[in-house]
Design a protein around this motif. Structure first.
Motif, PDB file in Angstrom:
ATOM      1  N   ILE A  84      31.710  12.652  25.346  1.00 27.70           N
ATOM      2  CA  ILE A  84      31.981  13.769  24.428  1.00 27.70           C
ATOM      3  C   ILE A  84      31.766  15.112  25.125  1.00 27.70           C
ATOM      4  N   THR A  85      30.814  15.163  26.074  1.00 29.62           N
ATOM      5  CA  THR A  85      30.559  16.389  26.833  1.00 29.62           C
ATOM      6  C   THR A  85      31.672  16.627  27.850  1.00 29.62           C
ATOM      7  N   ALA A  86      32.121  15.566  28.505  1.00 31.79           N
ATOM      8  CA  ALA A  86      33.190  15.695  29.495  1.00 31.79           C
ATOM      9  C   ALA A  86      34.485  16.192  28.859  1.00 31.79           C
ATOM     10  N   GLN A  87      34.665  15.885  27.580  1.00 32.38           N
ATOM     11  CA  GLN A  87      35.890  16.280  26.884  1.00 32.38           C
ATOM     12  C   GLN A  87      35.803  17.663  26.255  1.00 32.38           C
ATOM     13  N   ASP A  88      34.630  18.290  26.296  1.00 40.19           N
ATOM     14  CA  ASP A  88      34.417  19.615  25.710  1.00 40.19           C
ATOM     15  C   ASP A  88      33.971  20.563  26.816  1.00 40.19           C
ATOM     16  N   THR A  89      34.848  21.462  27.238  1.00 45.36           N
ATOM     17  CA  THR A  89      34.569  22.328  28.385  1.00 45.36           C
ATOM     18  C   THR A  89      33.313  23.167  28.194  1.00 45.36           C
ATOM     19  N   SER A  90      33.101  23.690  26.994  1.00 48.11           N
ATOM     20  CA  SER A  90      31.930  24.537  26.757  1.00 48.11           C
ATOM     21  C   SER A  90      30.637  23.727  26.852  1.00 48.11           C
ATOM     22  N   LEU A  91      30.646  22.498  26.331  1.00 52.64           N
ATOM     23  CA  LEU A  91      29.464  21.632  26.431  1.00 52.64           C
ATOM     24  C   LEU A  91      29.182  21.270  27.888  1.00 52.64           C
ATOM     25  N   TYR A  92      30.240  21.024  28.628  1.00 55.05           N
ATOM     26  CA  TYR A  92      30.063  20.667  30.036  1.00 55.05           C
ATOM     27  C   TYR A  92      29.502  21.845  30.825  1.00 55.05           C
ATOM     28  N   LEU A  93      29.976  23.048  30.533  1.00 54.40           N
ATOM     29  CA  LEU A  93      29.456  24.238  31.205  1.00 54.40           C
ATOM     30  C   LEU A  93      27.966  24.416  30.899  1.00 54.40           C
ATOM     31  N   GLU A  94      27.582  24.178  29.652  1.00 54.59           N
ATOM     32  CA  GLU A  94      26.164  24.248  29.274  1.00 54.59           C
ATOM     33  C   GLU A  94      25.344  23.242  30.081  1.00 54.59           C
ATOM     34  N   LEU A  95      25.871  22.037  30.252  1.00 50.51           N
ATOM     35  CA  LEU A  95      25.167  21.008  31.023  1.00 50.51           C
ATOM     36  C   LEU A  95      25.012  21.430  32.481  1.00 50.51           C
ATOM     37  N   ILE A  96      26.056  22.003  33.061  1.00 44.55           N
ATOM     38  CA  ILE A  96      26.006  22.445  34.458  1.00 44.55           C
ATOM     39  C   ILE A  96      24.907  23.484  34.659  1.00 44.55           C
ATOM     40  N   GLU A  97      24.792  24.411  33.698  1.00 37.93           N
ATOM     41  CA  GLU A  97      23.752  25.439  33.792  1.00 37.93           C
ATOM     42  C   GLU A  97      22.374  24.849  33.542  1.00 37.93           C
ATOM     43  N   ARG A  98      22.256  24.048  32.506  1.00 38.19           N
ATOM     44  CA  ARG A  98      20.951  23.469  32.119  1.00 38.19           C
ATOM     45  C   ARG A  98      20.364  22.583  33.219  1.00 38.19           C
ATOM     46  N   GLU A  99      21.211  21.790  33.851  1.00 39.20           N
ATOM     47  CA  GLU A  99      20.734  20.842  34.863  1.00 39.20           C
ATOM     48  C   GLU A  99      20.682  21.440  36.269  1.00 39.20           C
ATOM     49  N   GLY A 100      21.170  22.664  36.433  1.00 41.69           N
ATOM     50  CA  GLY A 100      21.160  23.292  37.758  1.00 41.69           C
ATOM     51  C   GLY A 100      22.065  22.581  38.748  1.00 41.69           C
ATOM     52  N   VAL A 101      23.257  22.209  38.285  1.00 43.79           N
ATOM     53  CA  VAL A 101      24.191  21.452  39.123  1.00 43.79           C
ATOM     54  C   VAL A 101      24.600  22.272  40.355  1.00 43.79           C
ATOM     55  N   ALA A 110      41.105  20.113  35.285  1.00 45.24           N
ATOM     56  CA  ALA A 110      39.836  20.212  34.567  1.00 45.24           C
ATOM     57  C   ALA A 110      39.078  21.465  34.993  1.00 45.24           C
ATOM     58  N   PHE A 111      39.141  21.793  36.295  1.00 42.85           N
ATOM     59  CA  PHE A 111      38.414  22.966  36.780  1.00 42.85           C
ATOM     60  C   PHE A 111      39.030  24.264  36.284  1.00 42.85           C
ATOM     61  N   TYR A 112      40.346  24.340  36.177  1.00 43.51           N
ATOM     62  CA  TYR A 112      40.969  25.566  35.676  1.00 43.51           C
ATOM     63  C   TYR A 112      40.412  25.898  34.288  1.00 43.51           C
ATOM     64  N   SER A 113      40.276  24.905  33.438  1.00 40.57           N
ATOM     65  CA  SER A 113      39.724  25.122  32.090  1.00 40.57           C
ATOM     66  C   SER A 113      38.261  25.541  32.176  1.00 40.57           C
ATOM     67  N   LEU A 114      37.521  24.896  33.071  1.00 39.13           N
ATOM     68  CA  LEU A 114      36.101  25.232  33.232  1.00 39.13           C
ATOM     69  C   LEU A 114      35.936  26.666  33.732  1.00 39.13           C
ATOM     70  N   SER A 115      36.776  27.070  34.673  1.00 34.82           N
ATOM     71  CA  SER A 115      36.691  28.416  35.222  1.00 34.82           C
ATOM     72  C   SER A 115      36.988  29.471  34.153  1.00 34.82           C
ATOM     73  N   LYS A 116      37.972  29.200  33.287  1.00 37.78           N
ATOM     74  CA  LYS A 116      38.278  30.134  32.200  1.00 37.78           C
ATOM     75  C   LYS A 116      37.094  30.243  31.239  1.00 37.78           C
ATOM     76  N   GLU A 117      36.458  29.110  30.960  1.00 39.24           N
ATOM     77  CA  GLU A 117      35.293  29.114  30.070  1.00 39.24           C
ATOM     78  C   GLU A 117      34.137  29.873  30.712  1.00 39.24           C
ATOM     79  N   GLU A 118      33.971  29.712  32.029  1.00 39.01           N
ATOM     80  CA  GLU A 118      32.867  30.357  32.737  1.00 39.01           C
ATOM     81  C   GLU A 118      33.015  31.876  32.727  1.00 39.01           C
ATOM     82  N   LYS A 119      34.247  32.390  32.680  1.00 38.09           N
ATOM     83  CA  LYS A 119      34.471  33.841  32.627  1.00 38.09           C
ATOM     84  C   LYS A 119      33.836  34.461  31.393  1.00 38.09           C
ATOM     85  N   LYS A 120      33.725  33.682  30.311  1.00 34.67           N
ATOM     86  CA  LYS A 120      33.121  34.179  29.057  1.00 34.67           C
ATOM     87  C   LYS A 120      31.614  33.986  29.051  1.00 34.67           C
TER      88      LYS A 120
END
Length: 246
Positions: A84-101, A110-120
Motif C-alpha cells: 500500500i505504501t509502494a502504491q502511494d507516492t506520498s506515503l513512500y516519500l514519508e517512509l524514505i525520510e523517516r527511515e533515512g534511506v 516511479a521516480f518521476y512521480s516521486l520527484s514531483k512529490e518531493e518538490k512539494k
C-alpha cells in the motif's frame, strides 16, 4: 551451526521472466552470478553498513534481488516497503525520510512521480544514490532532483534477468540531463557487451546490431528448457569455452 556446503556454482534462485514473448521461463541463477554483481576488483559503488535500502519492488521482479543483497551483503539496513505504501507516492516519500534511506532503487516512471512529490516536500532527504532500472530513462526528467540534491549520484543501469539483474552502468551528469540523452553506459566489471550482426560478426561503431552479453553474470540457463537455453546462450565465437547471452 550447520556445516556450510554452498558452493559458487550452486543454484541461488530461479526467477521467472516472460520478456517480450509472454511465455514465462525460469532463469537459473547461481551464487557466483549474484555475488559478482556486488563484489568485484573494481567496485562501482561504496555501499557500507551505514546504508539504508528499501525493498520497493516485488520479489517476482529481479530488481528486488539487487535491493535485498545490496543491503545485506554490506551489513546495511533493508526496509521492506508494504504494498500500500509502494502504491502511494506520498506515503513512500514519508517512509524514505523517516527511515533515512540512502540508496533508492526505482524504475524511471516511479521516480518521476516521486520527484514531483518531493518538490512539494519541505524536509531534506539523505539519499546518496538513485539507481534506475527496468525501463528506458529520460535524463531531462531529473533536473529538479539534481538541483535539490547535487551530491546525490544518479545511476542508470540496464539489465536482463538472464545476466543477473544489472549489466551496464552509466552515471548521469548535467550534460546528459540538459540534452536529455539516454544511454545505458558501459559493461559492469565481470561482464562484457558486444554488438554483432546476423552472421555474428562484430559491427563497426554506429552500426545497428544485436547485443550479446558474456562474463560471470550469465545464468546457468532456463529451467527444464534445454533447447531454449541452447538457442539463447551460445558459444562465444571469439573466446573458446565462453558463453554469450543473445
Amino acid at each position: 551451526n550447520p556445516i556450510k556446503r554452498i558452493k559458487p556454482g550452486d543454484l541461488a534462485y530461479v526467477i521467472y521472466t516472460s520478456g517480450s514473448t509472454g511465455n514465462p521461463k525460469g532463469v537459473m541463477i547461481e551464487h557466483k552470478n549474484l555475488v559478482r554483481l556486488f563484489k568485484t576488483d573494481m567496485p562501482l559503488f561504496d555501499f557500507d553498513s551505514s546504508d539504508v535500502w528499501t525493498m520497493f519492488h516485488s520479489y517476482a521482479f529481479d530488481f528486488s534481488v539487487w535491493e535485498m543483497y545490496g543491503a545485506l551483503l554490506f551489513g546495511g539496513k533493508l526496509v521492506v516497503v508494504p504494498k500500500i505504501t509502494a502504491q502511494d507516492t506520498s506515503l513512500y516519500l514519508e517512509l524514505i525520510e523517516r527511515e533515512g534511506v540512502t540508496v533508492l532503487n526505482q524504475t524511471p516512471s516511479a521516480f518521476y512521480s516521486l520527484s514531483k512529490e518531493e518538490k512539494k516536500h519541505s524536509g531534506q532527504l539523505h539519499v546518496r544514490y538513485v539507481i534506475f532500472g527496468g525501463e528506458a530513462l529520460s535524463p531531462g526528467e531529473l533536473q529538479d532532483w539534481h538541483d535539490r540534491y547535487p551530491s546525490c549520484q544518479l545511476i542508470n543501469m540496464y539489465g536482463i534477468t538472464e545476466t543477473t539483474v544489472h549489466t551496464t552502468y552509466k552515471e548521469i551528469n548535467q550534460e546528459d540531463i540538459t540534452i536529455n540523452r539516454s544511454s545505458i553506459g558501459k559493461a559492469m566489471p565481470t561482464v562484457s557487451c558486444i554488438v554483432l550482426d546476423q552472421n555474428k560478426n562484430l559491427v563497426p561503431s554506429g552500426i545497428t546490431g544485436e547485443l550479446y552479453v558474456g562474463g560471470e553474470g550469465l545464468a546457468r540457463g532456463y529451467l527444464n528448457q534445454p533447447e531454449l537455453t541452447k538457442e539463447k546462450f551460445i558459444e562465444n565465437p571469439f573466446i573458446k569455452g565462453e558463453r554469450l547471452y543473445k
